[in-house]
Design a protein around this motif. Sequence first.
Motif, PDB file in Angstrom:
ATOM      1  N   GLY A  58      -0.188  15.242 -10.707  1.00  0.00           N
ATOM      2  CA  GLY A  58       1.073  14.681 -11.085  1.00  0.00           C
ATOM      3  C   GLY A  58       0.595  13.307 -11.565  1.00  0.00           C
ATOM      4  N   LYS A  59      -0.182  12.662 -10.872  1.00  0.00           N
ATOM      5  CA  LYS A  59      -0.545  11.221 -11.136  1.00  0.00           C
ATOM      6  C   LYS A  59      -1.146  11.180 -12.823  1.00  0.00           C
ATOM      7  N   GLN A  60      -2.158  12.197 -13.046  1.00  0.00           N
ATOM      8  CA  GLN A  60      -2.532  12.322 -14.673  1.00  0.00           C
ATOM      9  C   GLN A  60      -1.328  12.521 -15.538  1.00  0.00           C
TER      10      GLN A  60
ATOM     11  N   GLY B  15     -10.880   8.996   5.698  1.00  0.00           N
ATOM     12  CA  GLY B  15      -9.661   9.500   4.817  1.00  0.00           C
ATOM     13  C   GLY B  15      -8.490   8.472   4.647  1.00  0.00           C
ATOM     14  N   GLY B  16      -7.652   8.423   3.780  1.00  0.00           N
ATOM     15  CA  GLY B  16      -6.703   7.488   3.463  1.00  0.00           C
ATOM     16  C   GLY B  16      -5.615   7.716   4.907  1.00  0.00           C
ATOM     17  N   ARG B  17      -5.286   9.056   4.971  1.00  0.00           N
ATOM     18  CA  ARG B  17      -4.309   9.323   5.864  1.00  0.00           C
ATOM     19  C   ARG B  17      -4.861   9.312   7.427  1.00  0.00           C
ATOM     20  N   TYR B  18      -6.182   9.015   7.486  1.00  0.00           N
ATOM     21  CA  TYR B  18      -6.822   8.797   8.724  1.00  0.00           C
ATOM     22  C   TYR B  18      -7.246   7.243   8.878  1.00  0.00           C
TER      23      TYR B  18
ATOM     24  N   GLN C 113       3.987  13.788   8.220  1.00  0.00           N
ATOM     25  CA  GLN C 113       4.085  14.739   7.186  1.00  0.00           C
ATOM     26  C   GLN C 113       2.809  14.599   6.238  1.00  0.00           C
ATOM     27  N   GLN C 114       2.468  13.268   5.981  1.00  0.00           N
ATOM     28  CA  GLN C 114       1.218  13.192   5.097  1.00  0.00           C
ATOM     29  C   GLN C 114       0.119  13.674   5.896  1.00  0.00           C
ATOM     30  N   GLY C 115      -0.148  13.334   7.033  1.00  0.00           N
ATOM     31  CA  GLY C 115      -1.251  13.527   7.922  1.00  0.00           C
ATOM     32  C   GLY C 115      -1.365  15.187   7.882  1.00  0.00           C
TER      33      GLY C 115
ATOM     34  N   SER D 194      -5.505  -0.781  -0.287  1.00  0.00           N
ATOM     35  CA  SER D 194      -5.770   0.389  -1.146  1.00  0.00           C
ATOM     36  C   SER D 194      -7.264   0.841  -1.042  1.00  0.00           C
ATOM     37  N   LYS D 195      -7.426   2.204  -0.425  1.00  0.00           N
ATOM     38  CA  LYS D 195      -8.669   2.442  -0.236  1.00  0.00           C
ATOM     39  C   LYS D 195      -9.487   2.516  -2.007  1.00  0.00           C
ATOM     40  N   THR D 196      -8.920   2.958  -2.786  1.00  0.00           N
ATOM     41  CA  THR D 196      -9.764   2.926  -4.134  1.00  0.00           C
ATOM     42  C   THR D 196      -9.137   1.793  -4.863  1.00  0.00           C
ATOM     43  N   PHE D 197      -8.219   1.042  -4.768  1.00  0.00           N
ATOM     44  CA  PHE D 197      -7.788  -0.316  -5.421  1.00  0.00           C
ATOM     45  C   PHE D 197      -7.596   0.319  -6.843  1.00  0.00           C
ATOM     46  N   THR D 198      -7.013   1.374  -7.040  1.00  0.00           N
ATOM     47  CA  THR D 198      -7.027   2.038  -8.406  1.00  0.00           C
ATOM     48  C   THR D 198      -5.177   2.560  -8.464  1.00  0.00           C
ATOM     49  N   THR D 199      -4.895   2.823  -7.289  1.00  0.00           N
ATOM     50  CA  THR D 199      -3.139   3.564  -7.090  1.00  0.00           C
ATOM     51  C   THR D 199      -2.168   2.787  -7.773  1.00  0.00           C
ATOM     52  N   GLN D 200      -1.823   3.614  -8.822  1.00  0.00           N
ATOM     53  CA  GLN D 200      -0.708   2.786  -9.710  1.00  0.00           C
ATOM     54  C   GLN D 200       0.397   1.961  -8.970  1.00  0.00           C
TER      55      GLN D 200
ATOM     56  N   GLY E 190      -4.431  18.171  -4.742  1.00  0.00           N
ATOM     57  CA  GLY E 190      -3.056  18.423  -5.298  1.00  0.00           C
ATOM     58  C   GLY E 190      -2.372  17.267  -5.575  1.00  0.00           C
ATOM     59  N   VAL E 191      -2.577  16.039  -5.292  1.00  0.00           N
ATOM     60  CA  VAL E 191      -1.811  15.172  -5.609  1.00  0.00           C
ATOM     61  C   VAL E 191      -2.225  14.531  -7.113  1.00  0.00           C
ATOM     62  N   GLU E 192      -3.366  14.880  -7.514  1.00  0.00           N
ATOM     63  CA  GLU E 192      -3.856  14.455  -8.523  1.00  0.00           C
ATOM     64  C   GLU E 192      -3.290  14.859  -9.978  1.00  0.00           C
TER      65      GLU E 192
ATOM     66  N   GLY F 169       0.949  -1.358   0.069  1.00  0.00           N
ATOM     67  CA  GLY F 169       0.140  -0.105   0.032  1.00  0.00           C
ATOM     68  C   GLY F 169       0.960   1.271   0.024  1.00  0.00           C
ATOM     69  N   ILE F 170       0.378   2.320  -0.125  1.00  0.00           N
ATOM     70  CA  ILE F 170       0.902   3.670  -0.316  1.00  0.00           C
ATOM     71  C   ILE F 170       0.371   4.772   0.487  1.00  0.00           C
ATOM     72  N   GLY F 171       0.985   5.939   0.881  1.00  0.00           N
ATOM     73  CA  GLY F 171       0.562   6.922   1.553  1.00  0.00           C
ATOM     74  C   GLY F 171      -0.294   6.568   2.556  1.00  0.00           C
ATOM     75  N   GLY F 172      -1.670   6.857   3.001  1.00  0.00           N
ATOM     76  CA  GLY F 172      -2.229   6.242   4.078  1.00  0.00           C
ATOM     77  C   GLY F 172      -2.487   4.769   4.485  1.00  0.00           C
ATOM     78  N   SER F 173      -2.175   4.039   3.053  1.00  0.00           N
ATOM     79  CA  SER F 173      -2.372   2.650   3.344  1.00  0.00           C
ATOM     80  C   SER F 173      -1.291   1.959   3.525  1.00  0.00           C
ATOM     81  N   ASN F 174      -0.127   2.948   4.093  1.00  0.00           N
ATOM     82  CA  ASN F 174       1.373   2.274   4.218  1.00  0.00           C
ATOM     83  C   ASN F 174       1.861   3.081   5.395  1.00  0.00           C
TER      84      ASN F 174
HETATM   85  O1  F6P Z   1      -1.473  10.650  -1.968  1.00  0.00           O
HETATM   86  C1  F6P Z   1      -2.791  10.564  -2.531  1.00  0.00           C
HETATM   87  C2  F6P Z   1      -3.390   9.546  -1.896  1.00  0.00           C
HETATM   88  O2  F6P Z   1      -4.698   9.551  -2.543  1.00  0.00           O
HETATM   89  C3  F6P Z   1      -3.687   9.414  -0.186  1.00  0.00           C
HETATM   90  O3  F6P Z   1      -4.562  10.387   0.118  1.00  0.00           O
HETATM   91  C4  F6P Z   1      -3.801   7.897   0.106  1.00  0.00           C
HETATM   92  O4  F6P Z   1      -3.357   7.610   1.179  1.00  0.00           O
HETATM   93  C5  F6P Z   1      -2.938   7.554  -1.173  1.00  0.00           C
HETATM   94  O5  F6P Z   1      -2.925   8.041  -2.256  1.00  0.00           O
HETATM   95  C6  F6P Z   1      -3.246   5.872  -1.242  1.00  0.00           C
HETATM   96  O6  F6P Z   1      -4.525   5.835  -1.998  1.00  0.00           O
HETATM   97  P1  F6P Z   1      -5.196   4.240  -1.797  1.00  0.00           P
HETATM   98  O7  F6P Z   1      -5.499   3.885  -0.507  1.00  0.00           O
HETATM   99  O8  F6P Z   1      -6.519   4.650  -2.643  1.00  0.00           O
HETATM  100  O9  F6P Z   1      -4.319   3.550  -2.648  1.00  0.00           O
END
Ligand code: F6P
Length: 548
Positions: free
Chosen positions: A511-513, A266-269, A348-350, A205-211, A507-509, A151-156
């Motif tokens: 860069g992803k696009q 929220g991911g970071r929570y 930092q993320q929080g 992964s909250k969304t299950f789409t994170t690259q 704000g992180v969108e 996982g990454i971000g809040g999922s890590n």
């Molecule tokens: O960095 C952007 C973000 O959407 C975070 O808010 C989130 O914690 C992270 O990506 C991971 O998202 P996901 O859990 O959907 O994979």
Amino acid sequence: MSLVNQTPQWQALQDHWDAMNGVRMSDLFAADPGRAPAMTLSAAGLHLDYSKNLVTPETLSRLINLAEAVDLKGWIGRMFSGEPINNTEQRPVLHVALRNRTNRPIRVAGEDVMPAINAVLARMESFVGRVRSGEWTGHTGQRITDVVNIGIGGSNLGPKMVCTALAPYQREDLRVHFVSNVDGTHLVETVQRLNAETTLFIVASKTFTTQETMTNATSARDWLLTALGDQAAVARHFVAVSTSAERVAAFGIDTANMFGFWDWVGGRYSLWSAIGLPIALAVGFDRFVELLAGAEAMDDHFRTAELSANMPALLGLIGVWYANFAGARTHAVLPYDQSLRYLPAYLQQGDMESNGKGVTREGVAVDYSTGPVVWGEPGTDGQHAFYQLIHQGTQLIPADFIGAIHSHNELGDHHPKFMANFFAQTEALMRGRRFDEALAELRAAGIAEERAQFLAHHRTFPGNRPTNSILMERLTPRTLGALIALYEHRIFTQGVIWGVNSFDQWGVELGKQLASVILDEIQAGRVMADHDPSTRALLEHFIRQRHA
Ligand code: F6P
């Protein structure tokens, strides 16, 4: 709606800052023997001394006036009651419901969310029990020895920080690893020491789409299948944590092995949700519940305490004082606990993903500073790296010192030495050393007068540098839960003062696009899209060199 810096309460703080110019904390202590006890608070097992700040009772009272002007209490109530305060995504913000151990009903669109939360907790408990007891085995019948959270971000960051912090509660025969970076090195270096037959992957992964996560999960599945050679093995070695059952199923993970959560987390929570599964596997479900209970104790304090005695609110307001009136650009988090080494990264993320916003909830551009840069390293390593700048540099860097009375590893006199540094640093930052003191010391050491005069300039410390000291009895699941919730609510307080939506992250969108367009170009081996000249040249260089 006018911006907060247009309010009379803000102006009153601005005037007060001008009047505070030149005030020294040491003089405030000398003038008021009751200052330290008056600026000490206990809540949820945490002891906070905020007396070493550039504040007077008048400052605090004006900050509280500002909090009242923006209706901080009202916003706290709105969060806890499930109102959709994440207005850009039209969602409630209910990580607090995840640790609502008293089961106070919290309704979203008229429906109490607690039964669904408790149902997932029950499934987590059962799964954790089966893995830890060895009842849940891998495909070849062997018990699980290693769990890899992908996982990454809040999922890590949250689970990784908590698992590291609670290492003393972990068993040696069940190790937890974290893979987040899409840099293949991260996955390769993690799995190369593992046995596929005894490894369990959690795809979080909250969304299950994170690259990054989906790429790592796909490669992990390939690694497993190469080792075990049977597609059926996936069901015993992969579980998922997500809000999207469809995408989990599409990836090939049986939704019977999925732990859900909700878009109002929220991911970071999210470490309090099923995203905390690696924590529960590492330390046991009961300890995970203690973590929730610690956070709940801080929630209760935040929800009910007067602002003048409210730990997260005061820390948030003091942070606003520095960011908006004293011109501080950063905030240091300095744990005197090696186990809390990932706390700064987690915060930092929080903090920065929450309050790093340039428009208010209404979309109006702000012309004042919102979130500071949050950074830090554990003491005493930090002391030998960057403390010099905090002591004698030209910037004001407010810092939080966090430590425990007792260590989990009371080895000889390590802990007394460690904590002596904690107290000495906060004292030195506040007190500083005057030129005449430095000179007297040099003369006493027998240094020649001319040299002593020269060196005294370099050995003078301005002092008056603010710190908060946060102490706990011991770093336990409970105190850790309270500490994390303390920071969450500090962030919340500041978001309310600044009038921003702390719960989106548009704000992180961008860069992803752009990354997805560029990936197509790298894979095609030619630059096709419209780029600025620098990016175009870099891409052409990269593609050319890669195919050379
Ligand atoms: O960095 C952007 C973000 O959407 C975070 O808010 C989130 O914690 C992270 O990506 C991971 O998202 P996901 O859990 O959907 O994979």
